[in-house]
Design a protein around this motif. Structure first.
Motif, PDB file in Angstrom:
ATOM      1  N   PHE A  98       0.831  -1.216   0.000  1.00 36.01           N
ATOM      2  CA  PHE A  98       0.000   0.000   0.000  1.00 36.01           C
ATOM      3  C   PHE A  98       0.868   1.271   0.000  1.00 36.01           C
ATOM      4  CE2 PHE A  98      -2.613   3.365   1.595  1.00 36.01           C
ATOM      5  CZ  PHE A  98      -3.924   3.057   1.256  1.00 36.01           C
ATOM      6  N   LEU A  99       1.811   1.341   0.953  1.00 38.98           N
ATOM      7  CA  LEU A  99       2.590   2.581   1.120  1.00 38.98           C
ATOM      8  C   LEU A  99       3.857   2.622   0.262  1.00 38.98           C
ATOM      9  CD1 LEU A  99       2.369   3.378   4.929  1.00 38.98           C
ATOM     10  CD2 LEU A  99       1.467   4.734   3.048  1.00 38.98           C
ATOM     11  N   SER A 100       4.705   1.606   0.405  1.00 39.72           N
ATOM     12  CA  SER A 100       5.956   1.618  -0.371  1.00 39.72           C
ATOM     13  C   SER A 100       5.643   1.455  -1.870  1.00 39.72           C
ATOM     14  CB  SER A 100       6.890   0.499   0.095  1.00 39.72           C
ATOM     15  OG  SER A 100       7.261   0.688   1.451  1.00 39.72           O
ATOM     16  N   GLY A 101       4.529   0.775  -2.154  1.00 43.00           N
ATOM     17  CA  GLY A 101       4.103   0.615  -3.544  1.00 43.00           C
ATOM     18  C   GLY A 101       3.176   1.728  -3.990  1.00 43.00           C
ATOM     19  N   GLY A 102       1.894   1.567  -3.654  1.00 44.24           N
ATOM     20  CA  GLY A 102       0.865   2.472  -4.185  1.00 44.24           C
ATOM     21  C   GLY A 102       1.079   3.935  -3.842  1.00 44.24           C
ATOM     22  N   TYR A 103       1.159   4.239  -2.569  1.00 48.12           N
ATOM     23  CA  TYR A 103       1.275   5.634  -2.118  1.00 48.12           C
ATOM     24  C   TYR A 103       2.532   6.305  -2.673  1.00 48.12           C
ATOM     25  CZ  TYR A 103       1.833   9.513   1.227  1.00 48.12           C
ATOM     26  OH  TYR A 103       1.999  10.740   1.801  1.00 48.12           O
ATOM     27  N   SER A 104       3.615   5.527  -2.741  1.00 44.45           N
ATOM     28  CA  SER A 104       4.889   6.091  -3.208  1.00 44.45           C
ATOM     29  C   SER A 104       5.018   6.088  -4.725  1.00 44.45           C
ATOM     30  CB  SER A 104       6.056   5.296  -2.607  1.00 44.45           C
ATOM     31  OG  SER A 104       5.957   5.247  -1.206  1.00 44.45           O
ATOM     32  N   TYR A 135      -6.886  -5.541  -2.023  1.00 46.30           N
ATOM     33  CA  TYR A 135      -6.258  -4.895  -3.190  1.00 46.30           C
ATOM     34  C   TYR A 135      -7.194  -3.914  -3.884  1.00 46.30           C
ATOM     35  CZ  TYR A 135      -1.703  -7.086  -3.061  1.00 46.30           C
ATOM     36  OH  TYR A 135      -0.423  -7.434  -2.691  1.00 46.30           O
ATOM     37  N   ARG A 136      -8.497  -4.205  -3.859  1.00 44.47           N
ATOM     38  CA  ARG A 136      -9.443  -3.239  -4.467  1.00 44.47           C
ATOM     39  C   ARG A 136      -9.378  -1.894  -3.761  1.00 44.47           C
ATOM     40  NH1 ARG A 136     -15.095  -4.371  -3.912  1.00 44.47           N
ATOM     41  NH2 ARG A 136     -15.432  -2.570  -5.254  1.00 44.47           N
ATOM     42  N   ALA A 137      -9.030  -1.927  -2.470  1.00 45.59           N
ATOM     43  CA  ALA A 137      -9.055  -0.695  -1.678  1.00 45.59           C
ATOM     44  C   ALA A 137      -7.838   0.197  -1.932  1.00 45.59           C
ATOM     45  CB  ALA A 137      -9.149  -1.037  -0.193  1.00 45.59           C
ATOM     46  N   ILE A 138      -6.869  -0.290  -2.691  1.00 45.08           N
ATOM     47  CA  ILE A 138      -5.677   0.533  -2.975  1.00 45.08           C
ATOM     48  C   ILE A 138      -5.977   1.433  -4.180  1.00 45.08           C
ATOM     49  CG2 ILE A 138      -3.238   0.523  -3.633  1.00 45.08           C
ATOM     50  CD1 ILE A 138      -2.969  -2.195  -2.260  1.00 45.08           C
ATOM     51  N   PRO A 139      -5.881   2.752  -4.008  1.00 46.68           N
ATOM     52  CA  PRO A 139      -6.163   3.644  -5.131  1.00 46.68           C
ATOM     53  C   PRO A 139      -5.311   3.317  -6.359  1.00 46.68           C
ATOM     54  CG  PRO A 139      -6.017   4.898  -3.095  1.00 46.68           C
ATOM     55  CD  PRO A 139      -5.582   3.491  -2.770  1.00 46.68           C
ATOM     56  N   GLY A 164       1.124   1.377 -11.377  1.00 44.84           N
ATOM     57  CA  GLY A 164       0.499   1.220 -10.064  1.00 44.84           C
ATOM     58  C   GLY A 164       0.707  -0.157  -9.461  1.00 44.84           C
ATOM     59  N   VAL A 165      -0.126  -0.454  -8.480  1.00 46.18           N
ATOM     60  CA  VAL A 165      -0.107  -1.767  -7.843  1.00 46.18           C
ATOM     61  C   VAL A 165      -1.022  -2.692  -8.631  1.00 46.18           C
ATOM     62  CG1 VAL A 165      -0.912  -3.037  -5.809  1.00 46.18           C
ATOM     63  CG2 VAL A 165       0.480  -0.972  -5.531  1.00 46.18           C
ATOM     64  N   LYS A 166      -0.511  -3.864  -8.947  1.00 51.74           N
ATOM     65  CA  LYS A 166      -1.292  -4.829  -9.713  1.00 51.74           C
ATOM     66  C   LYS A 166      -1.320  -6.152  -8.973  1.00 51.74           C
ATOM     67  CE  LYS A 166       1.788  -3.379 -11.994  1.00 51.74           C
ATOM     68  NZ  LYS A 166       2.836  -3.181 -12.988  1.00 51.74           N
ATOM     69  N   TYR A 167      -2.504  -6.726  -8.860  1.00 52.59           N
ATOM     70  CA  TYR A 167      -2.626  -8.000  -8.140  1.00 52.59           C
ATOM     71  C   TYR A 167      -3.264  -9.041  -9.034  1.00 52.59           C
ATOM     72  CZ  TYR A 167      -3.864 -11.438  -4.568  1.00 52.59           C
ATOM     73  OH  TYR A 167      -3.978 -12.590  -3.832  1.00 52.59           O
ATOM     74  N   LEU A 168      -2.567 -10.158  -9.186  1.00 47.86           N
ATOM     75  CA  LEU A 168      -3.098 -11.281  -9.952  1.00 47.86           C
ATOM     76  C   LEU A 168      -3.398 -12.404  -8.991  1.00 47.86           C
ATOM     77  CD1 LEU A 168      -3.446 -12.605 -12.886  1.00 47.86           C
ATOM     78  CD2 LEU A 168      -1.267 -13.711 -12.358  1.00 47.86           C
ATOM     79  N   ARG A 169      -4.659 -12.810  -8.929  1.00 47.87           N
ATOM     80  CA  ARG A 169      -4.966 -14.004  -8.121  1.00 47.87           C
ATOM     81  C   ARG A 169      -5.155 -15.148  -9.099  1.00 47.87           C
ATOM     82  NH1 ARG A 169     -10.600 -15.096  -5.757  1.00 47.87           N
ATOM     83  NH2 ARG A 169      -9.601 -15.117  -3.733  1.00 47.87           N
ATOM     84  N   VAL A 170      -4.453 -16.224  -8.828  1.00 47.57           N
ATOM     85  CA  VAL A 170      -4.408 -17.304  -9.815  1.00 47.57           C
ATOM     86  C   VAL A 170      -4.120 -18.629  -9.125  1.00 47.57           C
ATOM     87  CG1 VAL A 170      -1.960 -16.738 -10.288  1.00 47.57           C
ATOM     88  CG2 VAL A 170      -3.251 -18.066 -11.957  1.00 47.57           C
ATOM     89  N   ASN A 171      -4.859 -19.628  -9.564  1.00 44.69           N
ATOM     90  CA  ASN A 171      -4.630 -20.994  -9.102  1.00 44.69           C
ATOM     91  C   ASN A 171      -3.276 -21.479  -9.624  1.00 44.69           C
ATOM     92  OD1 ASN A 171      -5.137 -23.526  -8.024  1.00 44.69           O
ATOM     93  ND2 ASN A 171      -6.955 -23.935  -9.258  1.00 44.69           N
ATOM     94  N   ARG A 172      -2.712 -22.486  -9.019  1.00 46.71           N
ATOM     95  CA  ARG A 172      -1.514 -23.101  -9.607  1.00 46.71           C
ATOM     96  C   ARG A 172      -1.893 -24.298 -10.459  1.00 46.71           C
ATOM     97  NH1 ARG A 172       2.309 -24.988  -5.455  1.00 46.71           N
ATOM     98  NH2 ARG A 172       0.537 -24.977  -4.021  1.00 46.71           N
ATOM     99  N   LYS A 173      -2.941 -25.019  -9.994  1.00 45.65           N
ATOM    100  CA  LYS A 173      -3.440 -26.138 -10.792  1.00 45.65           C
ATOM    101  C   LYS A 173      -4.350 -25.601 -11.899  1.00 45.65           C
ATOM    102  CE  LYS A 173      -3.305 -29.405  -6.967  1.00 45.65           C
ATOM    103  NZ  LYS A 173      -4.110 -30.102  -5.945  1.00 45.65           N
ATOM    104  N   ALA A 174      -4.848 -26.502 -12.755  1.00 46.82           N
ATOM    105  CA  ALA A 174      -5.723 -26.081 -13.853  1.00 46.82           C
ATOM    106  C   ALA A 174      -7.134 -25.799 -13.349  1.00 46.82           C
ATOM    107  CB  ALA A 174      -5.766 -27.168 -14.915  1.00 46.82           C
ATOM    108  N   ASN A 175      -7.756 -24.764 -13.899  1.00 47.64           N
ATOM    109  CA  ASN A 175      -9.197 -24.537 -13.707  1.00 47.64           C
ATOM    110  C   ASN A 175      -9.954 -25.199 -14.853  1.00 47.64           C
ATOM    111  OD1 ASN A 175      -8.707 -22.992 -11.461  1.00 47.64           O
ATOM    112  ND2 ASN A 175      -9.149 -21.034 -12.433  1.00 47.64           N
ATOM    113  N   THR A 176     -11.214 -24.842 -15.010  1.00 53.23           N
ATOM    114  CA  THR A 176     -12.000 -25.323 -16.145  1.00 53.23           C
ATOM    115  C   THR A 176     -11.545 -24.593 -17.415  1.00 53.23           C
ATOM    116  OG1 THR A 176     -13.871 -25.645 -14.664  1.00 53.23           O
ATOM    117  CG2 THR A 176     -14.356 -25.594 -17.020  1.00 53.23           C
TER     118      THR A 176
END
Lengths: 319, 281
Positions: A98-104, A135-139, A164-176
């Motif tokens: 949030f701070l060292s990344g987004g704010y700065s 992560y949604r809460a980071i401007p 900016g700050v980017k967040y990827l949420r991702v499984n390691r195994k396969a999805n559909t």
């Protein structure tokens, strides 16, 4: 972009995509740099990391420090990509991101693997149901939840190129399996997977499979459903949400996340402000994670096609 | 160091203190204790050690300062203004609405500030990243990291310390301002720290302890060529150093005092300056 969904699992695990894609990206762009917190082996990048210790920095089990180092590397002119499990890539280092990344104004891409029930056998300590909310809460942040390997391959380089700050949420195994390899996506634009007139089902990532299955089940009951892949949770494709809310008059969001602050919240916020519409949800309700196979946990927390069908019927009744 | 250099650094440190006190006086309050305790260090760094360009603050090959104890921002601003990074007049805008000089350092607002700090501990990892980045880019730059002794309660500092020494980041110099007080009182009472020099040595640093107001000792420690261990300097210091009345104030982390009190602080430092000038080189 071509939808090739038939209910079967993806032939490629996300981890296998990373093991090829990340080294290639690092080799092609000298300003990219990859940091991990002792989980390279879990992302399939350990071999590359061992051979290229200056391109893939192992920070040890110290995620807050990793996030701060990433910010410092950004100051020094690099474009850093960090990885850890979703809990540690969000809660554990949130203030640093949030701070060292987004704010700065330091650009950082954070990969959080094994979102929600995908943390499976690692159990409740490793199970992020609130990473999207944080992560949604980071401007200015971008939050992506990818559906399958083809989508990851196309979206990840675009995500890394953003500010900016980017967040990827991702499984390691396969999805559909959803998309043909080589499909093209745009961050900020959701994908309509099928069109219907009675209700709109919105999901992303791991739960997209059960959402599509629910649409089939609803069709058998004579209810026609639109399904949207909202992999781009932030920026949300508001125009698409509003368009289909107006066309169908009811929306259900299904997500592998806490009901607080995730995709459901994003969609509900959007509709409350623009187009009040009955919105139902299939999400984790006031619960911490626990251990077990992902399919067991999906059942345990109510993230199944049966729950989507039931919620859809209830939401249609509210029209 | 020859006598002329020593004189110049002592002179600069007193100038920084006067500018700092004028800056705080203009707002009536501020983080005085921890700002005063780094003035001698800043004089040595910006007076003789660091390589930088006033007309090109973003010059990639410059040496960098990460003031992780971001509340010492007012001392950093006084130093930067005296060096010409921005007009001295701007010091009077400290903490005013819309200012470029916020309470805690912000690299996006102030020319010459290399890193945004204030949430304690976070500057340490950023300094590591800057030093690592400079090293990987092949730059000659060094990064000087200033950490408070209260700040070092934060676990992140020790994660960053372990990385610094473990990865042999010898282009990063750690400086711990052991001024023995934190916001609520003496560090010995709040959370005892034991021997910080020995701790840093145990973490893998080449660690020394020097008087925080000894410009010659600071210069020697800051310019020592590192071997394969990064250098850490623990400054044996006094919170509020250089202004006796502030040193003797028990709670001096942030002080709000009337203009005449600020004037008395300034007068005391000016007297020290006159004495120094009278004594000469």
């Amino acid at each position: 972009m071509k939808v090739i969904y038939n209910g079967s699992p993806d032939t490629r695990a996300f981890k296998d995509v990373f093991s090829v894609m990340l080294p290639k990206m690092l080799d092609e762009d000298e300003n990219l740099i990859y940091l991990d917190a002792d989980l390279m082996s879990c992302l399939g990048t350990a071999k590359y990391g061992k051979a290229h210790p200056d391109r893939a920095i192992n920070c040890g089990i110290a995620e807050a420090n990793m996030a701060g180092i990433a910010a410092g590397l950004a100051i020094a002119g690099f474009n850093p990509i960090c990885h850890s499990f979703g809990t540690f890539a969000s809660r554990r280092c949130y203030d640093q991101v949030f701070l060292s990344g987004g704010y700065s104004k330091n650009n950082i891409t954070m990969i959080g693997t094994d979102p929600g029930v995908c943390a499976a056998m690692n159990g409740g300590t490793h199970m992020p149901f609130e990473d999207v909310a944080l992560y949604r809460a980071i401007p200015g942040a971008t939050v992506i939840d990818v559906a399958d390997a083809a989508q990851l391959e196309n979206v990840f380089p675009k995500l890394v190129a953003r500010k900016g700050v980017k967040y990827l949420r991702v499984n390691r195994k396969a999805n559909t399996l959803m998309y043909e390899a080589g499909s093209d996506f745009e961050i900020g634009k959701g994908v309509v997977l099928r069109e219907g007139k009675d209700i709109t089902l919105i999901s992303a990532g791991y739960t997209l499979g059960c959402t599509m299955k629910a649409a089939d089940a609803l069709a058998e009951k004579g209810v026609s459903a639109t399904v949207i892949d909202m992999f781009t949770i932030k920026p949300l494709d508001e125009a698409l949400v509003i368009e289909w809310a107006k066309k169908t008059g009811a929306v259900v969001v299904c997500e592998n996340h806490n009901a607080v602050g995730g995709l459901y919240s994003a969609v509900a916020d959007c509709l409350a402000a623009n187009c009040p519409t009955p919105v139902g949800r299939v999400a984790v309700e006031e619960s911490f994670g626990e251990v077990g196979p992902a399919d067991y946990l999906a059942e345990r927390f109510g993230l199944t096609s049966e729950h989507v069908v039931s919620e859809a019927e209830k939401t249609i009744a509210r029209k | 160091m020859n006598k002329a250099d020593s004189y110049a650094l002592k002179h600069f440190a007193l100038e920084i203190r006067i500018a700092l006190l004028e800056e705080l006086k203009a707002r009536g309050f501020g983080h005085i204790g921890g700002s005063l305790s780094v003035c001698d260090l800043l004089a040595v760094l910006y007076g003789k050690v660091m390589n930088y360009r006033v007309d090109d603050p973003q010059w990639p090959d410059r040496d960098k300062l990460v003031c992780s104890k971001g509340h010492a921002g007012p001392a950093v601003y006084a130093t930067l203004a005296l060096k010409g990074f921005f007009p001295m007049d701007q010091l009077k805008t400290l903490n005013r609405p819309g200012t470029n000089l916020p309470s805690h350092c912000d690299r996006n607002k102030t020319p010459g500030v290399d890193c945004t700090c204030g949430s304690l501990g976070q500057g340490t990892s950023q300094a590591v990243g800057i030093a690592l980045g400079d090293k990987l880019k092949g730059r000659p730059s060094r990064t000087f990291l200033v950490v408070g002794d209260g700040e070092i309660d934060e676990g992140q500092c020790w994660e960053a310390a372990m990385f610094t020494a473990g990865k042999k980041l010898t282009n990063l110099v750690w400086i711990v301002d052991e001024n023995k007080k934190q916001l609520d009182g003496p560090t010995e009472e709040i959370l005892p720290q034991f021997d910080l020099r020995a701790k840093l040595e145990a973490f893998g640093f080449d660690a020394v302890r020097v008087k925080g107001n000894d410009v010659e000792a600071l210069y020697e420690a800051l310019t020592k060529q590192p071997g394969d261990r990064p250098i850490a300097i623990v400054m044996d210091n006094i919170k509020g150093s250089g202004v006796k009345a502030v040193e003797e104030t028990a709670s001096n982390h942030s002080m709000t005092v009337p203009a005449e009190t600020w004037d008395s602080f300034i007068a005391a430092v000016k007297a020290d300056l006159e004495a120094l000038e009278k004594e000469g080189v």
